[in-house]
Scaffold this motif. Structure first.
Motif, PDB file in Angstrom:
ATOM      1  N   HIS A 117       0.842  -1.192   0.000  1.00  0.00           N
ATOM      2  CA  HIS A 117       0.000   0.000   0.000  1.00  0.00           C
ATOM      3  C   HIS A 117       0.881   1.247   0.000  1.00  0.00           C
ATOM      4  O   HIS A 117       1.953   1.250   0.595  1.00  0.00           O
ATOM      5  N   ASP A 121      -2.108   6.039   1.263  1.00  0.00           N
ATOM      6  CA  ASP A 121      -3.216   5.176   1.673  1.00  0.00           C
ATOM      7  C   ASP A 121      -3.116   4.807   3.152  1.00  0.00           C
ATOM      8  O   ASP A 121      -4.116   4.816   3.880  1.00  0.00           O
ATOM      9  N   GLN A 122      -1.912   4.493   3.605  1.00  0.00           N
ATOM     10  CA  GLN A 122      -1.749   4.018   4.976  1.00  0.00           C
ATOM     11  C   GLN A 122      -1.952   5.132   6.002  1.00  0.00           C
ATOM     12  O   GLN A 122      -2.519   4.909   7.073  1.00  0.00           O
ATOM     13  N   TYR A 161       5.529   4.058  -2.352  1.00  0.00           N
ATOM     14  CA  TYR A 161       5.493   2.838  -1.545  1.00  0.00           C
ATOM     15  C   TYR A 161       6.669   2.843  -0.559  1.00  0.00           C
ATOM     16  O   TYR A 161       7.709   3.466  -0.818  1.00  0.00           O
TER      17      TYR A 161
END
Length: 631
Positions: A117, A121-122, A161
């Motif tokens: 992810h 997003d995290q 990422y």
């Protein structure tokens, strides 16, 4: 501030069921954390600091259980007090508290972040889950927080990422994730371990700012006593699962009582150490140098040839700008870097995350994809200098024997499925050295060399402490009797006592074996203790280079000065100036004052010798300005 504690830990005990029996990891621990204040928990690896934090967060492993005590958390929003120990760790009540009201920054960011992810997003997910806001709103707030934790391109972080970031950058992402929900209590488990001193100071300042604005309480787990002196209101000192000493910051530092606390303070490296003075770890490592080991005689004083020389090396990388766009972004990792390493000497390389230190180390190792765009790297094994990237076949194999690497993370650099014997004998097998019996004796000698028992050779890495694992990594690097060892942050993940052990061990081995070190670190006190010469890197440039005593006595470059000012000191009379650090533009070459400014489109900057062996990088357009006066 409420007189009632936000978190009250009373008589907390945690046991682990191990193969050899029950391990009492935490025993009857008591302390309070108050709203708007910081409690620092210090101690060696294995003292129970992280286990205590995991018990509070409901994150203990299946083999652990709380045998007694309570962790009473008072939510300042609702006024409701909850015993966290009695909650189901996977129940809805604990999930609502964990992340929303109590957040935790973990020590190892790579294993704490999902590799599949994006960072955006995290970080935004935490806000969506706990507040119910839209994904777009969460991403906008995430970008604002990315700016505060000093990401160079906050918008790009939404699409990046974890594997694309350095260790320091990943730690900043973890900090952003923990703080985005503005928790009432932040548990920070070694949050600045992987960060350089300037970024560390910025993160500490960020935590203090949020703490002041939101009346957030902080439980700060660290082995850096300089950070404790600058952040803590109260301090808990732990040893083998028990609290040895507890008190206010002034009392702890100015009038320590327990012998263990005094020993920890003595183990901290400090500036202006006397020639020949050694660090004083809580426990010394007994080093045994086998008589069969090579002991190189230092080269004669008359013009010794450097064993390693980097000559005007430049390196750039291309990164994608989007998943499907096909656009790429060029990153200049190294710019005209020159450096030399003499036989039996240590050169220290310092700078913030992303400055190019690890990239340079990988190029020296001739890692895949590391060939320089410009410049050359020379290695001299005593027969004359050779270009590292022109070596082939047996010459390349001999070079790989001569130059070895000690990695930053001692756990992830060791194969968890291999025993210590397999790890240390593998280099000997690859290079076809010795018979089976000779390799066994060699492994035994290597363990003795780094102060470990030969009986340990049948154990696996998980059964060792961080300091012991780092000694195994060092033993592996020494297995082929190299002439150069590249040490990439070898002590950043270690507590102060184990750090002192490893640093003393490295110096002892250098004296006995004549090995040369390129020592990469963001801890300038460690660099001063280890290195003869120091090079300072920023944004791919070496901006200043000088002998140790000259650099610390008379720094010229604004970035070097900023590094020195950002070092947290254990002396309470010399606190960090967070206001000045926030206003500093030390990491931005285009904002450095003349003659140091490096602006896009200008001719390449020049290294100028301002005094014997003291070089400073200045702008080519300002080359006529006397650097010593301007600094």
């Amino acid at each position: 501030m409420s007189s009632e504690p936000l978190l009250s830990v009373r008589d907390l005990s945690v046991d682990f069921q191990a193969d050899a029996g029950v391990v009492h990891a935490v025993r009857r621990v008591c302390f309070d954390v108050f709203e708007g204040q910081t409690l620092a928990v210090v101690g060696e690896s294995g003292s129970g600091k992280s286990v205590t934090a995991q018990a509070i967060m409901g994150l203990l492993s299946k083999k652990a259980r709380v045998t007694s005590g309570s962790c009473l958390f008072r939510d300042p929003k609702t006024g409701i007090t909850t015993d966290l120990v009695k909650l189901d760790p996977n129940g809805p009540q604990m999930r609502a508290i964990r992340g929303g009201r109590i957040a935790m920054i973990f020590q190892e960011p790579m294993t704490s972040l999902s590799p599949v992810h994006t960072i955006g997003d995290q970080v935004s997910e935490a806000l969506v889950v706990h507040t119910g806001c839209s994904r777009r709103e969460a991403e906008e707030k995430a970008m604002l927080l990315f700016q505060r934790v000093e990401f160079r391109n906050p918008e790009r972080m939404l699409r990046t990422y974890p594997f694309e970031l350095s260790g320091g950058m990943r730690q900043r992402a973890m900090i952003a994730m923990a703080m985005i929900c503005h928790p009432a209590l932040l548990i920070a488990d070694e949050p600045t371990t992987a960060l350089d001193v300037t970024t560390q100071a910025q993160i500490l300042s960020l935590i203090r700012d949020v703490q002041a604005q939101k009346r957030m309480a902080v439980m700060f787990i660290t082995h850096d006593l300089g950070v404790v002196a600058n952040m803590a209101d109260d301090v808990v000192v732990m040893y083998r699962g028990e609290v040895m000493e507890l008190g206010g910051r002034e009392t702890i530092f100015e009038d320590p009582h327990h012998a263990y606390l005094k020993a920890l303070i003595r183990a901290v490296p400090h500036f202006n150490m006397k020639p020949g003075e050694r660090l004083k770890p809580v426990r010394e490592i007994a080093v045994s140098i086998p008589g069969s080991w090579k002991c190189e005689t230092p080269a004669p004083a008359a013009a010794p040839a450097p064993v390693l020389k980097i000559d005007n090396v430049s390196k750039s990388f291309t990164l994608r700008s989007g998943m499907w766009s096909g656009r790429v972004e060029k990153i200049q990792a190294l710019n005209n870097v020159s450096l030399s390493l003499d036989r039996g000497a240590t050169v220290g390389l310092v700078g913030e995350s992303g400055s190019g230190k690890t990239t340079l180390s990988r190029m020296i190792m001739r890692a895949p994809g590391s060939k320089p765009d410009e410049g050359r790297i020379w290695f001299d094994d005593g027969t004359g200098p050779r270009d590292v990237f022109e070596l082939k076949d047996e010459e390349l194999k001999a070079y790989r024997r001569s130059v070895q690497f000690v990695f930053q993370d001692p756990f992830s650099s060791l194969n968890p499925r291999m025993t210590v014997y397999d790890i240390l004998s593998e280099p000997l097998l690859i290079h076809d050295i010795g018979t089976r019996e000779e390799r066994h004796e060699r492994v035994k000698s290597l363990l003795e060399l780094v102060g470990l028992e030969p009986a340990y050779m049948r154990r696996y890495p998980h059964s060792f402490s961080g300091g012991q694992r780092q000694r195994i990594g060092l033993a592996r690097a020494l297995a082929l009797e190299p002439s150069v060892i590249l040490c990439d942050e070898p002590t950043s993940a270690l507590d102060v006592s184990v750090q002192a052990q490893i640093l003393n061990l490295l110096k002892d081995l250098q004296k006995a074996l004549g090995v040369s070190y390129l020592f990469v670190s963001h801890n300038l006190a460690v660099i001063e203790y280890m290195a003869r010469d120091i090079a300072v890197m920023c944004r791919g440039h070496i901006v200043e280079q000088a002998p140790r005593e000259v650099l610390f006595r008379s720094p010229k470059h604004p970035y070097t000065k900023a590094l020195l000012h950002a070092i947290p000191d254990v002396d309470l009379d010399h606190p960090l100036d967070f206001t000045a650090l926030k206003a500093s533009a030390s990491s931005h070459p285009e904002r450095w004052p003349a003659p140091f400014t490096i602006a896009p489109g200008e001719p390449p900057p020049l290294m100028v010798e301002v005094e014997p062996r003291h070089f400073v990088r200045i702008s080519a357009v300002n080359a006529g300005v006397p650097t010593g006066v301007a600094a």
